[in-house]
Design a protein around this motif. Structure first.
Motif, PDB file in Angstrom:
ATOM      1  N   MET A 124     -19.117  17.029 -15.571  1.00 28.82           N
ATOM      2  CA  MET A 124     -18.804  16.103 -14.506  1.00 28.82           C
ATOM      3  C   MET A 124     -17.518  16.553 -13.828  1.00 28.82           C
ATOM      4  O   MET A 124     -16.524  16.816 -14.487  1.00 28.82           O
ATOM      5  N   LYS A 125     -17.544  16.663 -12.519  1.00 35.42           N
ATOM      6  CA  LYS A 125     -16.363  17.066 -11.779  1.00 35.42           C
ATOM      7  C   LYS A 125     -15.623  15.835 -11.283  1.00 35.42           C
ATOM      8  O   LYS A 125     -16.221  14.950 -10.695  1.00 35.42           O
ATOM      9  N   VAL A 126     -14.346  15.784 -11.550  1.00 38.67           N
ATOM     10  CA  VAL A 126     -13.516  14.684 -11.087  1.00 38.67           C
ATOM     11  C   VAL A 126     -12.447  15.263 -10.182  1.00 38.67           C
ATOM     12  O   VAL A 126     -11.747  16.196 -10.551  1.00 38.67           O
ATOM     13  N   TRP A 127     -12.369  14.740  -8.971  1.00 39.06           N
ATOM     14  CA  TRP A 127     -11.365  15.199  -8.030  1.00 39.06           C
ATOM     15  C   TRP A 127     -10.150  14.295  -8.108  1.00 39.06           C
ATOM     16  O   TRP A 127     -10.257  13.085  -8.072  1.00 39.06           O
ATOM     17  N   LEU A 128      -9.014  14.905  -8.221  1.00 36.19           N
ATOM     18  CA  LEU A 128      -7.762  14.165  -8.150  1.00 36.19           C
ATOM     19  C   LEU A 128      -6.900  14.847  -7.121  1.00 36.19           C
ATOM     20  O   LEU A 128      -6.800  16.067  -7.090  1.00 36.19           O
ATOM     21  N   SER A 129      -6.311  14.074  -6.243  1.00 30.80           N
ATOM     22  CA  SER A 129      -5.473  14.676  -5.216  1.00 30.80           C
ATOM     23  C   SER A 129      -4.021  14.592  -5.645  1.00 30.80           C
ATOM     24  O   SER A 129      -3.578  13.583  -6.173  1.00 30.80           O
ATOM     25  N   PHE A 130      -3.313  15.672  -5.428  1.00 31.37           N
ATOM     26  CA  PHE A 130      -1.907  15.732  -5.813  1.00 31.37           C
ATOM     27  C   PHE A 130      -1.076  16.184  -4.627  1.00 31.37           C
ATOM     28  O   PHE A 130      -0.853  17.367  -4.424  1.00 31.37           O
ATOM     29  N   GLY A 131      -0.654  15.244  -3.772  1.00 35.31           N
ATOM     30  CA  GLY A 131       0.294  15.535  -2.720  1.00 35.31           C
ATOM     31  C   GLY A 131      -0.265  16.232  -1.487  1.00 35.31           C
ATOM     32  O   GLY A 131       0.505  16.716  -0.679  1.00 35.31           O
ATOM     33  N   MET A 132      -1.577  16.282  -1.304  1.00 39.05           N
ATOM     34  CA  MET A 132      -2.107  16.943  -0.119  1.00 39.05           C
ATOM     35  C   MET A 132      -2.771  15.961   0.834  1.00 39.05           C
ATOM     36  O   MET A 132      -3.460  16.345   1.749  1.00 39.05           O
ATOM     37  N   GLU A 133      -2.589  14.669   0.606  1.00 33.98           N
ATOM     38  CA  GLU A 133      -3.173  13.699   1.498  1.00 33.98           C
ATOM     39  C   GLU A 133      -2.714  13.961   2.929  1.00 33.98           C
ATOM     40  O   GLU A 133      -1.617  14.443   3.177  1.00 33.98           O
TER      41      GLU A 133
ATOM     42  N   PRO B 272      -8.336  10.295   3.483  1.00 28.03           N
ATOM     43  CA  PRO B 272      -8.007   9.212   2.550  1.00 28.03           C
ATOM     44  C   PRO B 272      -8.323   7.830   3.112  1.00 28.03           C
ATOM     45  O   PRO B 272      -8.397   6.863   2.356  1.00 28.03           O
ATOM     46  N   ASP B 273      -8.553   7.741   4.435  1.00 30.81           N
ATOM     47  CA  ASP B 273      -8.927   6.468   5.036  1.00 30.81           C
ATOM     48  C   ASP B 273     -10.393   6.121   4.769  1.00 30.81           C
ATOM     49  O   ASP B 273     -10.798   4.979   4.928  1.00 30.81           O
ATOM     50  N   VAL B 274     -11.191   7.109   4.356  1.00 33.46           N
ATOM     51  CA  VAL B 274     -12.615   6.898   4.122  1.00 33.46           C
ATOM     52  C   VAL B 274     -12.958   7.037   2.639  1.00 33.46           C
ATOM     53  O   VAL B 274     -13.762   6.289   2.112  1.00 33.46           O
ATOM     54  N   PHE B 275     -12.341   8.027   1.968  1.00 31.60           N
ATOM     55  CA  PHE B 275     -12.636   8.310   0.569  1.00 31.60           C
ATOM     56  C   PHE B 275     -11.397   8.013  -0.269  1.00 31.60           C
ATOM     57  O   PHE B 275     -10.279   8.171   0.192  1.00 31.60           O
ATOM     58  N   ARG B 276     -11.635   7.628  -1.504  1.00 33.41           N
ATOM     59  CA  ARG B 276     -10.521   7.366  -2.403  1.00 33.41           C
ATOM     60  C   ARG B 276     -10.814   7.983  -3.757  1.00 33.41           C
ATOM     61  O   ARG B 276     -11.951   8.264  -4.091  1.00 33.41           O
ATOM     62  N   ASP B 277      -9.767   8.183  -4.538  1.00 28.10           N
ATOM     63  CA  ASP B 277      -9.922   8.627  -5.914  1.00 28.10           C
ATOM     64  C   ASP B 277     -10.431   7.460  -6.750  1.00 28.10           C
ATOM     65  O   ASP B 277     -10.259   6.297  -6.375  1.00 28.10           O
ATOM     66  N   PRO B 278     -11.034   7.740  -7.891  1.00 32.25           N
ATOM     67  CA  PRO B 278     -11.458   6.652  -8.785  1.00 32.25           C
ATOM     68  C   PRO B 278     -10.266   5.797  -9.205  1.00 32.25           C
ATOM     69  O   PRO B 278      -9.147   6.295  -9.316  1.00 32.25           O
ATOM     70  N   LEU B 279     -10.533   4.532  -9.454  1.00 37.80           N
ATOM     71  CA  LEU B 279      -9.483   3.629  -9.906  1.00 37.80           C
ATOM     72  C   LEU B 279      -8.948   4.089 -11.258  1.00 37.80           C
ATOM     73  O   LEU B 279      -9.703   4.619 -12.079  1.00 37.80           O
ATOM     74  N   PRO B 280      -7.652   3.893 -11.502  1.00 39.05           N
ATOM     75  CA  PRO B 280      -7.061   4.330 -12.781  1.00 39.05           C
ATOM     76  C   PRO B 280      -7.795   3.775 -13.996  1.00 39.05           C
ATOM     77  O   PRO B 280      -7.998   4.486 -14.982  1.00 39.05           O
ATOM     78  N   GLN B 281      -8.216   2.509 -13.932  1.00 43.85           N
ATOM     79  CA  GLN B 281      -8.901   1.926 -15.083  1.00 43.85           C
ATOM     80  C   GLN B 281     -10.269   2.571 -15.319  1.00 43.85           C
ATOM     81  O   GLN B 281     -10.718   2.688 -16.454  1.00 43.85           O
ATOM     82  N   VAL B 282     -10.904   3.049 -14.268  1.00 43.12           N
ATOM     83  CA  VAL B 282     -12.182   3.756 -14.424  1.00 43.12           C
ATOM     84  C   VAL B 282     -11.920   5.096 -15.092  1.00 43.12           C
ATOM     85  O   VAL B 282     -12.629   5.499 -16.017  1.00 43.12           O
ATOM     86  N   MET B 283     -10.910   5.806 -14.608  1.00 41.21           N
ATOM     87  CA  MET B 283     -10.566   7.098 -15.203  1.00 41.21           C
ATOM     88  C   MET B 283     -10.224   6.942 -16.678  1.00 41.21           C
ATOM     89  O   MET B 283     -10.664   7.731 -17.500  1.00 41.21           O
ATOM     90  N   GLN B 284      -9.457   5.912 -16.990  1.00 43.43           N
ATOM     91  CA  GLN B 284      -9.065   5.672 -18.375  1.00 43.43           C
ATOM     92  C   GLN B 284     -10.293   5.340 -19.230  1.00 43.43           C
ATOM     93  O   GLN B 284     -10.404   5.806 -20.364  1.00 43.43           O
ATOM     94  N   SER B 285     -11.234   4.588 -18.666  1.00 44.21           N
ATOM     95  CA  SER B 285     -12.416   4.197 -19.450  1.00 44.21           C
ATOM     96  C   SER B 285     -13.312   5.380 -19.800  1.00 44.21           C
ATOM     97  O   SER B 285     -14.070   5.310 -20.763  1.00 44.21           O
ATOM     98  N   ILE B 286     -13.207   6.474 -19.031  1.00 48.78           N
ATOM     99  CA  ILE B 286     -14.003   7.663 -19.350  1.00 48.78           C
ATOM    100  C   ILE B 286     -13.157   8.738 -20.024  1.00 48.78           C
ATOM    101  O   ILE B 286     -13.580   9.874 -20.192  1.00 48.78           O
ATOM    102  N   GLY B 287     -11.920   8.361 -20.379  1.00 49.74           N
ATOM    103  CA  GLY B 287     -11.075   9.250 -21.176  1.00 49.74           C
ATOM    104  C   GLY B 287     -10.286  10.280 -20.387  1.00 49.74           C
ATOM    105  O   GLY B 287      -9.867  11.285 -20.936  1.00 49.74           O
ATOM    106  N   ILE B 288     -10.072  10.035 -19.105  1.00 51.93           N
ATOM    107  CA  ILE B 288      -9.293  10.963 -18.275  1.00 51.93           C
ATOM    108  C   ILE B 288      -8.005  10.263 -17.857  1.00 51.93           C
ATOM    109  O   ILE B 288      -8.044   9.168 -17.300  1.00 51.93           O
ATOM    110  N   THR B 289      -6.877  10.911 -18.116  1.00 51.19           N
ATOM    111  CA  THR B 289      -5.601  10.359 -17.692  1.00 51.19           C
ATOM    112  C   THR B 289      -5.025  11.246 -16.606  1.00 51.19           C
ATOM    113  O   THR B 289      -5.121  12.467 -16.679  1.00 51.19           O
ATOM    114  N   ALA B 290      -4.451  10.633 -15.606  1.00 49.44           N
ATOM    115  CA  ALA B 290      -3.879  11.391 -14.484  1.00 49.44           C
ATOM    116  C   ALA B 290      -2.411  11.621 -14.682  1.00 49.44           C
ATOM    117  O   ALA B 290      -1.738  10.982 -15.382  1.00 49.44           O
TER     118      ALA B 290
END
Length: 83
Positions: free
Chosen positions: A1-10, A65-83
């Motif tokens: 599963m690919k998870v995209w996280l943006s880091f400072g390029m918005e 970023p006005d149309v797409f967003r990253d997954p909510l932190p609680q969703v990421m945490q529930s699948i075992g991914i921490t940002a």
């Protein structure tokens, strides 16, 4: 599963996005449109964001970023991914 996280390029600039995606010609060919059509964009249209993001090695959130967003932190945490 690919998870995209943006880091400072918005809010990357459109010229930067186009360059990273290989230029107007590459985008136009991939999307089946003319270079002139791509040249008229003020921002990447929502319909094409996922494709252009893949070409540019970016996430949809970084491009629109006005149309797409990253997954909510609680969703990421529930699948075992921490940002």
């Amino acid at each position: 599963m690919k998870v995209w996280l943006s880091f400072g390029m918005e809010n990357s600039s459109l010229p930067e996005i186009i360059k990273r995606a290989g230029g107007r010609r590459a985008i136009a060919r991939a999307l089946g449109m003319t270079e002139q059509a791509v040249g008229q964009w003020k921002q990447v249209p929502p319909r094409w964001v996922v494709d252009v993001a893949a070409m540019a090695g970016m996430s949809p959130t970084e491009i629109r970023p006005d149309v797409f967003r990253d997954p909510l932190p609680q969703v990421m945490q529930s699948i075992g991914i921490t940002a």
